[in-house]
Write a protein that holds these residues in place. Structure first.
Motif, PDB file in Angstrom:
ATOM      1  N   VAL A  67       0.854  -1.184   0.000  1.00 33.49           N
ATOM      2  CA  VAL A  67       0.000   0.000   0.000  1.00 33.49           C
ATOM      3  C   VAL A  67       0.888   1.231   0.000  1.00 33.49           C
ATOM      4  O   VAL A  67       1.813   1.336   0.810  1.00 33.49           O
ATOM      5  N   GLN A  68       0.617   2.133  -0.897  1.00 29.54           N
ATOM      6  CA  GLN A  68       1.310   3.421  -0.912  1.00 29.54           C
ATOM      7  C   GLN A  68       0.332   4.512  -0.524  1.00 29.54           C
ATOM      8  O   GLN A  68      -0.808   4.527  -0.994  1.00 29.54           O
ATOM      9  N   LEU A  69       0.798   5.437   0.306  1.00 28.76           N
ATOM     10  CA  LEU A  69      -0.050   6.498   0.826  1.00 28.76           C
ATOM     11  C   LEU A  69       0.529   7.849   0.427  1.00 28.76           C
ATOM     12  O   LEU A  69       1.716   8.098   0.637  1.00 28.76           O
ATOM     13  N   VAL A  70      -0.318   8.714  -0.117  1.00 28.68           N
ATOM     14  CA  VAL A  70       0.122  10.038  -0.541  1.00 28.68           C
ATOM     15  C   VAL A  70      -0.824  11.071   0.065  1.00 28.68           C
ATOM     16  O   VAL A  70      -2.015  11.103  -0.266  1.00 28.68           O
ATOM     17  N   GLU A  71      -0.273  11.917   0.940  1.00 24.86           N
ATOM     18  CA  GLU A  71      -1.072  12.954   1.583  1.00 24.86           C
ATOM     19  C   GLU A  71      -1.088  14.231   0.746  1.00 24.86           C
ATOM     20  O   GLU A  71      -0.147  14.518   0.004  1.00 24.86           O
ATOM     21  N   SER A  72      -2.152  15.001   0.923  1.00 22.33           N
ATOM     22  CA  SER A  72      -2.248  16.324   0.313  1.00 22.33           C
ATOM     23  C   SER A  72      -3.212  17.163   1.145  1.00 22.33           C
ATOM     24  O   SER A  72      -3.910  16.642   2.027  1.00 22.33           O
ATOM     25  N   GLY A  73      -3.225  18.462   0.855  1.00 17.76           N
ATOM     26  CA  GLY A  73      -4.174  19.339   1.516  1.00 17.76           C
ATOM     27  C   GLY A  73      -3.605  20.204   2.613  1.00 17.76           C
ATOM     28  O   GLY A  73      -4.312  21.045   3.176  1.00 17.76           O
ATOM     29  N   GLY A  74      -2.334  20.020   2.937  1.00 15.95           N
ATOM     30  CA  GLY A  74      -1.733  20.865   3.956  1.00 15.95           C
ATOM     31  C   GLY A  74      -1.530  22.280   3.453  1.00 15.95           C
ATOM     32  O   GLY A  74      -1.734  22.574   2.275  1.00 15.95           O
ATOM     33  N   GLY A  75      -1.148  23.163   4.367  1.00 17.11           N
ATOM     34  CA  GLY A  75      -0.900  24.534   3.978  1.00 17.11           C
ATOM     35  C   GLY A  75      -0.870  25.453   5.176  1.00 17.11           C
ATOM     36  O   GLY A  75      -0.772  25.000   6.318  1.00 17.11           O
TER      37      GLY A  75
END
Length: 124
Positions: free
Chosen positions: A2-10
């Motif tokens: 399983v590969q996990l990619v986060e987004s949405g920070g700032g």
């Protein structure tokens, strides 16, 4: 695997909101409990929230209860963390995590998969 990619920070002002996303690859996504952890500058990594593989059970750190909500979308293979009423103490790198064992995931013990992290900065 399983590969996990986060987004949405700032960067957001105190009192504001952000929604983090964690996109998971692999057909076994629905079998895994999913969680969010964070590491603030100079501090150890800490548990934030988790959701069971069926989505029926959720847990939160006391510091985020009532402000953060974890959810998952099986069609999109994605887990979300909605963060409301943010304060400067929420500033950290947020990590997505996945494991077949829910209690171990919450404890951050021998977690099977981690994402790379996404930075959240809350200004006062």
């Amino acid at each position: 695997q399983v590969q996990l990619v986060e987004s949405g920070g700032g960067l957001v002002q105190a009192g504001g909101s952000l929604r983090l996303s964690c996109a998971a690859s692999g057909r076994t996504f629905r079998s895994y409990a999913m969680g969010w952890f964070r590491r603030a500058p100079g501090k150890e990594r800490e548990f934030v929230a988790a959701i069971s593989w069926r989505g029926g059970t959720t847990d939160y750190a006391e510091s985020v209860k009532g402000r953060f909500t974890i959810s998952r979308d099986y069609a999109e293979n994605t887990v979300y963390l909605q963060m409301n009423n943010l304060n400067p103490e929420d500033t950290a790198v947020y990590y997505c995590a996945a494991d077949l064992n829910y209690p171990d995931l919450i404890r951050g013990r021998d977690v099977a998969y981690w994402g790379q992290g996404t930075q959240v900065t809350v200004s006062s």
